[in-house]
Design a protein around this motif. Sequence first.
Motif, PDB file in Angstrom:
ATOM      1  N   ILE A 317       0.790  -1.106   0.150  1.00  0.00           N
ATOM      2  CA  ILE A 317       0.253   0.137  -0.341  1.00  0.00           C
ATOM      3  C   ILE A 317       0.662   1.663   0.225  1.00  0.00           C
ATOM      4  O   ILE A 317       1.867   1.261   1.236  1.00  0.00           O
ATOM      5  N   LEU A 318       0.893   2.550  -0.717  1.00  0.00           N
ATOM      6  CA  LEU A 318       1.708   3.402  -1.008  1.00  0.00           C
ATOM      7  C   LEU A 318       0.374   4.259   0.173  1.00  0.00           C
ATOM      8  O   LEU A 318      -0.283   5.183  -0.246  1.00  0.00           O
ATOM      9  N   ARG A 319       1.728   4.817   0.895  1.00  0.00           N
ATOM     10  CA  ARG A 319       1.136   6.127   1.553  1.00  0.00           C
ATOM     11  C   ARG A 319       1.370   7.160   0.957  1.00  0.00           C
ATOM     12  O   ARG A 319       3.367   7.231   1.415  1.00  0.00           O
ATOM     13  N   VAL A 320       0.627   8.577   0.987  1.00  0.00           N
ATOM     14  CA  VAL A 320       1.459   9.860   0.508  1.00  0.00           C
ATOM     15  C   VAL A 320       0.748  11.067   0.774  1.00  0.00           C
ATOM     16  O   VAL A 320       0.279  11.237   0.837  1.00  0.00           O
ATOM     17  N   VAL A 321       2.079  12.256   0.809  1.00  0.00           N
ATOM     18  CA  VAL A 321       1.447  13.577   1.565  1.00  0.00           C
ATOM     19  C   VAL A 321       2.013  14.646   0.281  1.00  0.00           C
ATOM     20  O   VAL A 321       2.937  14.794   0.297  1.00  0.00           O
ATOM     21  N   TYR A 322       0.863  15.325  -0.649  1.00  0.00           N
ATOM     22  CA  TYR A 322       0.632  15.768  -1.549  1.00  0.00           C
ATOM     23  C   TYR A 322       1.819  17.130  -1.245  1.00  0.00           C
ATOM     24  O   TYR A 322       0.895  17.810   0.094  1.00  0.00           O
ATOM     25  N   GLY A 323       2.887  18.656  -1.102  1.00  0.00           N
ATOM     26  CA  GLY A 323       2.533  19.785  -1.287  1.00  0.00           C
ATOM     27  C   GLY A 323       2.693  20.572  -2.257  1.00  0.00           C
ATOM     28  O   GLY A 323       2.686  21.163  -3.665  1.00  0.00           O
ATOM     29  N   GLY A 324       3.888  21.039  -1.989  1.00  0.00           N
ATOM     30  CA  GLY A 324       4.274  22.649  -2.697  1.00  0.00           C
ATOM     31  C   GLY A 324       3.144  24.053  -2.387  1.00  0.00           C
ATOM     32  O   GLY A 324       2.432  23.825  -2.064  1.00  0.00           O
ATOM     33  N   ASP A 325       4.228  24.437  -3.148  1.00  0.00           N
ATOM     34  CA  ASP A 325       3.395  26.112  -3.640  1.00  0.00           C
ATOM     35  C   ASP A 325       2.675  26.282  -3.980  1.00  0.00           C
ATOM     36  O   ASP A 325       2.147  27.356  -4.535  1.00  0.00           O
ATOM     37  N   THR A 326       1.557  25.158  -5.073  1.00  0.00           N
ATOM     38  CA  THR A 326       1.368  25.005  -6.604  1.00  0.00           C
ATOM     39  C   THR A 326      -0.363  24.326  -6.329  1.00  0.00           C
ATOM     40  O   THR A 326       0.008  23.021  -6.628  1.00  0.00           O
ATOM     41  N   PRO A 327      -0.707  24.148  -5.172  1.00  0.00           N
ATOM     42  CA  PRO A 327      -1.856  23.246  -5.133  1.00  0.00           C
ATOM     43  C   PRO A 327      -2.619  22.902  -5.867  1.00  0.00           C
ATOM     44  O   PRO A 327      -3.746  21.539  -5.879  1.00  0.00           O
ATOM     45  N   ARG A 328      -3.164  23.726  -6.739  1.00  0.00           N
ATOM     46  CA  ARG A 328      -4.061  23.213  -7.784  1.00  0.00           C
ATOM     47  C   ARG A 328      -3.543  23.042  -8.922  1.00  0.00           C
ATOM     48  O   ARG A 328      -4.310  22.394  -9.906  1.00  0.00           O
ATOM     49  N   VAL A 329      -2.421  22.600  -9.212  1.00  0.00           N
ATOM     50  CA  VAL A 329      -1.949  21.099 -10.210  1.00  0.00           C
ATOM     51  C   VAL A 329      -2.114  20.602  -9.676  1.00  0.00           C
ATOM     52  O   VAL A 329      -1.787  19.724  -8.819  1.00  0.00           O
TER      53      VAL A 329
END
Length: 396
Positions: A317-329
């Motif tokens: 199973i993959l658990r992931v947290v996305y982020g950065g300064d461009t949340p709409r991408v």
Amino acid sequence: VAEAAIFHRYIQFSNGFVTYSEGCNDDFNKILWSSLGWNPDAKIEDIAHDYAQYFIGADMADEFAKGILSLERDWKGSLAANTGVDQTLALFQSLEKRASPQQKENWRFQQGLYRAYYDACERKRLLIEPDQEKRALTALKTGGTAAARKILDADELTPEARELRARVFELAEALFQSIHMQLSVQKYQAISLGRGANLDSIDFALNDRVWLENEFAKIDKAPRAQQAAMISRIVNWTDAGPGGFYDDLGDTTREPHMVRGESYDRDPDFLQSAFTGFGDVEPRNGARASWYTTAETLGETPLRMHYPNLDTNAQYILRVVYGGDTPRVQLKLMANGKYQIHDFRAKPTPQAPLEFAIPNAATSGGDLTLEWSRPAGLGGAGRGTQVCEVWLIRKN
């Protein structure tokens, strides 16, 4: 050194250039580019020496030039492990002691001191605050939120760190008086934190203190039967379990599965390579420290992670947290180039972990390559493929 690598990578495609300056922060880089444009074979050390001799004084040229190059090395690799930061500070402090009144009022001299003191101050804090968090998490397991709060709320800043911090503020004031440098929004009317007001971030938490305090409040309000599970989730946040793997992307010491790509000399603008990026989240707003930074790529270059020698019979199973300064991408995730883990989807706001099953066929050969990409043809600054944390969890 990094700027010179860019120069030498692209000068063969150039028919001259104009040295452009964004302001006083890149004053030395402006001189470096102009000097290399005049003589591409010039040594960086010689350019730094000429700069120091002309602007600071012949009596300090050798040492100030070394200081300039040392400040760059202070930003390479792990700050906690970089003992050169303290050596750089000692060098600038020795210059500070013997500087004339005119040199002490020289804004270029003040900038060198500001950087040296600031870096040393943050390193002192970085050697304190993560350890403070570890002790708080240990207390959380045995004594609950009250015991953990007591440790987290304690001011453990050493006298030496306090002196360094105080000197940073004095130098910020000196730079405002000498050239009206705006290092703070409130004190010096800078436009925003992101426009050079780094004095305002000097006290940002270097551990998960603010995030933990918010989580403690949720635990205290939850039914007692649920509190143990909530505490376990916090204490074991980075534990991927037996046979699993955790990567804190953006922390160069904790991302062993990230595929970096080309060397800096071959790809200094990261058109084909992954690099460490920084998002808009701030610790004072309750983000985890692992969410301040990301691994990211630019444009349509995918971000890849590679896992060799997996259990061919296990389900993952993959658990992931996305982020950065461009949340709409939006991002799409593929495994081994042919298995879609998820189609283009928006990053959660606020940030939170997502979980996806990895098809058995993707790991049956023992190797797994994950590949994130953003939609083609978006243009703009090219940012968006930004990932903060990844767990690959062995389910059985």
